[in-house]
Design an enzyme around this catalytic site. Structure first.
Site, PDB file in Angstrom:
ATOM      1  CE  LYS A 194      -5.961   1.926  -0.552  1.00  0.00           C
ATOM      2  NZ  LYS A 194      -6.362   2.008   0.824  1.00  0.00           N
TER       3      LYS A 194
ATOM      4  CE  LYS B 168      -3.484   2.469   2.614  1.00  0.00           C
ATOM      5  NZ  LYS B 168      -4.498   2.399   3.672  1.00  0.00           N
TER       6      LYS B 168
HETATM    7  C1  PBG Z   1      -7.359   3.351   5.620  1.00  0.00           C
HETATM    8  C2  PBG Z   1      -7.598   3.288   4.172  1.00  0.00           C
HETATM    9  C3  PBG Z   1      -7.430   4.281   3.177  1.00  0.00           C
HETATM   10  C4  PBG Z   1      -7.901   3.743   1.994  1.00  0.00           C
HETATM   11  C5  PBG Z   1      -8.319   2.455   2.272  1.00  0.00           C
HETATM   12  N1  PBG Z   1      -8.105   2.178   3.604  1.00  0.00           N
HETATM   13  C6  PBG Z   1      -6.974   5.685   3.294  1.00  0.00           C
HETATM   14  C7  PBG Z   1      -5.610   5.991   3.639  1.00  0.00           C
HETATM   15  O1  PBG Z   1      -4.757   5.132   3.794  1.00  0.00           O
HETATM   16  O2  PBG Z   1      -5.374   7.182   3.804  1.00  0.00           O
HETATM   17  C8  PBG Z   1      -7.973   4.460   0.662  1.00  0.00           C
HETATM   18  C9  PBG Z   1      -9.009   3.964  -0.283  1.00  0.00           C
HETATM   19  C10 PBG Z   1      -9.356   4.874  -1.405  1.00  0.00           C
HETATM   20  O3  PBG Z   1      -8.718   5.923  -1.647  1.00  0.00           O
HETATM   21  O4  PBG Z   1     -10.319   4.541  -2.115  1.00  0.00           O
HETATM   22  N2  PBG Z   1      -6.057   3.392   6.021  1.00  0.00           N
END
Ligand code: PBG
Length: 346
Positions: free
Chosen positions: A267, A214
Site C-alpha cells: 500500500k 505500508k
Molecule cells: C490508518 C490507515 C490509513 C489508510 C488506511 N489505514 C491512513 C494513514 O496511514 O494515514 C489510508 C487509506 C487510503 O488513503 O485510502 N493508519
C-alpha cells in the site's frame, strides 16, 4: 498468473522467428480476449467503507467524490448494493464520537466498527467483513500509536505499549464477528501480538491480513479527511516506510509472515507496483494491493473535468495492479467497477 517465468521466446531469439507478427492476435475483440493474460475479476474486489455514529447519516467526503461517512443503517444499504453488484468483501474504518489519548473507541465493544460488524454479519452473512485495526482514527492526536508524555520519549510514538491496544482492538473485532482483521498501524511486532491475543481469546480461525509494506505516502491525504485522522503534529515517517525502499519492504513482509500473517498487503498500489511484484514473486502468499484514497481521487477529479476517461483509466490501473501480482484489489471504485465488469469486456 505466472510471475517471472520466461516465455521461451526471449528478445534474443526473435531473429529466429522472422514470421512472427504479434498483430495477428489483435484483429478482433474475441481474439484479443482469448489471449488476454490478466483479468480483473469481481471476486477479487474489496470495498473500503467509513462508519460513524448516528442514523441516516450520509456525509460526503469533499476530497473523495462518491465516498461517504455512513451511519450503520446507511452502511448496510451501501454494503447491500455492493454485494448485489458482486463485490464479495468490505473493509471497515470507524470514526468514533469521541477521541482520546488511549484510543478507547478502537476496542470498545460498543464502538462503531464493532456495531457495524455485528449488523453486517447479521444482514449479509456471506459478505466478507474485514476490519482495519489501527488507532489513529481514535486518538486525539491522530497518531497510530500511544504518544510518549513529558520526558525522554515526549512526542514519540511508542511501539511496545501500543501493541496491547492493537491486540485488544483486533480481539474486539473478532468478538463482533469480523471475518478478517487487518492491522495498518506499522508498529513492529503487531502481527505476533495480535495473533497471540486472538488465539488466547479462542479466535484461532480468524485470519490476519497484514498491511505489511505500508509506505509513508502523500496519497493518503483524502483518507485523512474521510477518517478525520490527520496527525495533529509531526508525520508518520517514524513508523510507515520510506517510499524509496524496496529491500526493506521485503524484510517487513518476511517478518509479518513469520509472526503469523495469513495475507499480506502492499500500500499504496499504483506507485509501488515493483514492490507488489516482488512480494508476490518472492513469498507467493495471498497478496492484497490497496489502491488508496489519493489514487481514487486523482482519477475521479480528472474524470469529472473531462480530462481523462474515468472508467477506462480505473480499469487500466487496477488491471496493472493485478498484472503486478495482486490477488485482492482494495478500491473505493469497487461497486462501480463491479457494474462495469458485468457489462463485460475486461
Ligand atoms: C490508518 C490507515 C490509513 C489508510 C488506511 N489505514 C491512513 C494513514 O496511514 O494515514 C489510508 C487509506 C487510503 O488513503 O485510502 N493508519
Amino acid at each position: 498468473m505466472s510471475l517471472g517465468t520466461s516465455s521461451g521466446l526471449g528478445r534474443a531469439s526473435l531473429g529466429e522467428y522472422p514470421t512472427y507478427r504479434p498483430r495477428r492476435l489483435r484483429q478482433s475483440a474475441a481474439l484479443r480476449r482469448l489471449v488476454q493474460e490478466t483479468r480483473l475479476e469481481v471476486q477479487r474486489l474489496v470495498l473500503p467503507l467509513f462508519v460513524r455514529a448516528g442514523r441516516k447519516v450520509r456525509r460526503p467526503i469533499g476530497s473523495m467524490p462518491g465516498v461517504f461517512q455512513l451511519s450503520v443503517d446507511e452502511l448496510l444499504r451501501e454494503a447491500t448494493g455492493a454485494f448485489a453488484a458482486g463485490v464479495p468483501a468490505v473493509l471497515l474504518f470507524g470514526i468514533p464520537e469521541k477521541k482520546d489519548e488511549k484510543a478507547s473507541g478502537a476496542y470498545s465493544p460498543r464502538g462503531v466498527v464493532q456495531e457495524a460488524v455485528r449488523q453486517l454479519k447479521r444482514e449479509l452473512p456471506e459478505l466478507v467483513v474485514i476490519t482495519d485495526v489501527c488507532l489513529c482514527e481514535y486518538m486525539s492526536h491522530g497518531h497510530c500509536g500511544i504518544v510518549g508524555g513529558p520526558g525522554r520519549a515526549a512526542g514519540r510514538v511508542l511501539n511496545d505499549p501500543t501493541l496491547r491496544l492493537l491486540a485488544r482492538a483486533a480481539v474486539s473485532h473478532a468478538e463482533a464477528g469480523a471475518d478478517l482483521v487487518a492491522p495498518s498501524d506499522m508498529m513492529d511486532g503487531r502481527v505476533g501480538a495480535i495473533r497471540s491475543a486472538l488465539d488466547a481469546a479462542g479466535h484461532v480461525e480468524t485470519p490476519i491480513l497484514s498491511y505489511a509494506a505500508k509506505f509513508a505516502s502523500a496519497f493518503y491525504g483524502p483518507f485523512r479527511e474521510a477518517a478525520e485522522s490527520a496527525p495533529r503534529f509531526g508525520d508518520r515517517r517514524s513508523y510507515q516506510m520510506n517510499p524509496a525502499n524496496v529491500e526493506e519492504a521485503m524484510r517487513e513482509v518476511a517478518l509479518d509472515i513469520r509472526e503469523g500473517a495469513d495475507l499480506v498487503m502492499v500500500k499504496p498500489a499504483l506507485a509501488y507496483l515493483d514492490v507488489l511484484y516482488r512480494v508476490k514473486a518472492e513469498f507467493g502468499y495471498p497478496t492484497a494491493a490497496y489502491a488508496v484514497s489519493g489514487e481514487y481521487s486523482m482519477i475521479r477529479a480528472a474524470g469529472q473535468r473531462g480530462w481523462l476517461d474515468e472508467k477506462a483509466v480505473t480499469i487500466e490501473t487496477l488491471l496493472a495492479v493485478r498484472r503486478a501480482g495482486a490477488d485482492l484489489v482494495i478500491t473505493y471504485a469497487a461497486t462501480a467497477l463491479a457494474g462495469w465488469l458485468r457489462e463485460g469486456g475486461i
